[in-house]
Design a protein around this motif. Structure first.
Motif, short mmCIF file in Angstrom:
data_model
loop_
_atom_site.label_atom_id
_atom_site.label_comp_id
_atom_site.label_asym_id
_atom_site.label_seq_id
_atom_site.Cartn_x
_atom_site.Cartn_y
_atom_site.Cartn_z
N ASN A 16 0.82 -1.21 0.00
CA ASN A 16 0.00 0.00 0.00
C ASN A 16 0.86 1.27 0.00
OD1 ASN A 16 0.95 -0.29 2.55
ND2 ASN A 16 -1.02 -0.13 3.58
N ASN A 17 2.07 1.19 -0.58
CA ASN A 17 2.99 2.33 -0.73
C ASN A 17 3.39 2.99 0.58
OD1 ASN A 17 3.35 2.14 -3.50
ND2 ASN A 17 1.48 3.29 -3.90
N LYS A 18 3.50 2.21 1.63
CA LYS A 18 4.07 2.69 2.89
C LYS A 18 5.41 2.00 3.05
CE LYS A 18 -0.25 3.74 5.15
NZ LYS A 18 -1.10 3.55 6.32
N TRP A 19 6.14 2.38 4.09
CA TRP A 19 7.47 1.83 4.31
C TRP A 19 7.50 1.07 5.63
CZ3 TRP A 19 11.06 1.95 0.56
CH2 TRP A 19 10.82 2.82 -0.50
N LEU A 20 8.02 -0.15 5.58
CA LEU A 20 8.11 -1.01 6.75
C LEU A 20 9.57 -1.08 7.21
CD1 LEU A 20 6.78 -3.12 8.68
CD2 LEU A 20 7.49 -4.85 7.01
N ALA A 21 9.81 -0.63 8.45
CA ALA A 21 11.14 -0.74 9.04
C ALA A 21 11.14 -1.92 10.00
CB ALA A 21 11.50 0.55 9.77
N LYS A 22 12.18 -2.72 9.93
CA LYS A 22 12.24 -3.95 10.71
C LYS A 22 13.65 -4.12 11.27
CE LYS A 22 11.76 -8.35 8.87
NZ LYS A 22 11.08 -9.39 8.11
N VAL A 23 13.73 -4.38 12.62
CA VAL A 23 15.02 -4.53 13.29
C VAL A 23 15.00 -5.81 14.11
CG1 VAL A 23 16.59 -3.51 14.99
CG2 VAL A 23 15.36 -2.04 13.41
N PRO A 24 16.01 -6.68 13.96
CA PRO A 24 16.07 -7.88 14.80
C PRO A 24 16.41 -7.52 16.24
CG PRO A 24 18.02 -7.74 13.41
CD PRO A 24 17.12 -6.61 13.03
N VAL A 25 15.67 -8.12 17.21
CA VAL A 25 15.88 -7.77 18.62
C VAL A 25 16.15 -8.97 19.50
CG1 VAL A 25 14.56 -5.63 18.53
CG2 VAL A 25 13.39 -7.76 19.03
N GLY A 26 16.15 -10.16 18.95
CA GLY A 26 16.41 -11.33 19.79
C GLY A 26 15.98 -12.60 19.10
N LYS A 27 15.92 -13.66 19.87
CA LYS A 27 15.55 -14.97 19.34
C LYS A 27 14.35 -15.51 20.10
CE LYS A 27 19.20 -15.62 16.62
NZ LYS A 27 19.14 -15.89 15.22
N THR A 28 13.58 -16.34 19.44
CA THR A 28 12.48 -17.05 20.09
C THR A 28 13.05 -18.29 20.76
OG1 THR A 28 11.97 -18.43 18.18
CG2 THR A 28 10.86 -16.29 18.30
N ALA A 29 12.21 -18.99 21.49
CA ALA A 29 12.65 -20.22 22.15
C ALA A 29 13.13 -21.26 21.15
CB ALA A 29 11.52 -20.79 22.99
N LYS A 30 12.61 -21.21 19.94
CA LYS A 30 13.00 -22.18 18.90
C LYS A 30 14.20 -21.72 18.09
CE LYS A 30 8.35 -23.96 18.58
NZ LYS A 30 7.16 -24.14 17.77
N SER A 69 4.65 -15.79 28.04
CA SER A 69 5.02 -15.82 29.45
C SER A 69 6.39 -16.46 29.62
CB SER A 69 3.98 -16.60 30.26
OG SER A 69 4.08 -17.98 29.98
N PHE A 70 7.02 -16.09 30.72
CA PHE A 70 8.33 -16.66 31.03
C PHE A 70 8.25 -18.17 31.16
CE2 PHE A 70 11.43 -18.15 34.16
CZ PHE A 70 12.60 -17.82 33.50
N MET A 71 7.17 -18.66 31.82
CA MET A 71 7.01 -20.09 32.02
C MET A 71 6.93 -20.83 30.68
SD MET A 71 4.08 -22.28 34.07
CE MET A 71 4.04 -21.11 35.39
N ARG A 72 6.14 -20.30 29.77
CA ARG A 72 5.98 -20.96 28.47
C ARG A 72 7.28 -20.91 27.67
NH1 ARG A 72 0.94 -21.42 24.88
NH2 ARG A 72 1.86 -22.39 23.07
N TYR A 73 7.94 -19.76 27.68
CA TYR A 73 9.20 -19.62 26.96
C TYR A 73 10.24 -20.59 27.50
CZ TYR A 73 13.48 -17.53 25.16
OH TYR A 73 14.69 -17.33 24.55
N ALA A 74 10.39 -20.65 28.83
CA ALA A 74 11.39 -21.53 29.43
C ALA A 74 11.07 -22.99 29.18
CB ALA A 74 11.48 -21.24 30.93
N THR A 75 9.79 -23.34 29.28
CA THR A 75 9.39 -24.73 29.03
C THR A 75 9.66 -25.13 27.58
OG1 THR A 75 7.69 -24.54 30.73
CG2 THR A 75 7.48 -26.36 29.20
#
Length: 142
Positions: A16-30, A69-75
């Motif tokens: 739609n002729n807009k600009w998307l800026a994207k920056v990596p900030v970390g990793k998922t549990a996977k 949640s921290f619990m889900r991420y850690a598990t």
């Protein structure tokens, strides 16, 4: 125009002729890359935001922003297969988290946990546990 090296994000034009800026900030549990992104009307605004987001990330002020949640991420992290850690060690890690960390931080989202809360958790554990036990709990969380 030369391509930037990895880790500095990108600015792309959307449908739609807009600009998307994207920056990596970390990793998922996977192990997948987690991004912080925002849409702008001009390319200049998008580039400026990307540069400021990178600066915040370098100062460790940009949080990945997961609602998980921290619990889900850690598990999830412990359940993902790992050739470097034995099953018995993973079970020990999970027991430590379940007994000492999940009751305090388990229900909180990752972006809601700050260093002050972890310091308080460790301080409270120190009242009832030895330094060696505390060290094991700390290593489990890292």
């Amino acid at each position: 125009m030369a391509r930037q090296s990895r880790g500095f994000g990108s600015v792309t034009r959307t449908a739609n002729n807009k600009w998307l800026a994207k920056v990596p900030v970390g990793k998922t549990a996977k192990g997948e890359t987690r991004y912080r992104s925002k849409t702008f009307l001009t390319k200049t605004e998008a580039n400026n935001w990307r540069k400021s987001a990178i600066a915040l990330r370098e100062q460790r002020k940009l949080i990945p922003g997961s609602r998980e949640s921290f619990m889900r991420y850690a598990t999830d992290l412990l359940l993902s297969s790992s050739d470097r850690v034995s099953e018995r060690t993973l079970n020990g890690y999970y027991r430590n988290l379940k007994k000492h960390v999940f009751p305090v931080l388990g229900g909180k989202s990752l972006d809601a946990i700050n260093s002050r809360e972890t310091e308080l958790l460790l301080k409270n554990l120190r009242k009832h546990r030895s330094a060696a036990t505390l060290h094991r709990k700390y290593l489990t969380c890292n």
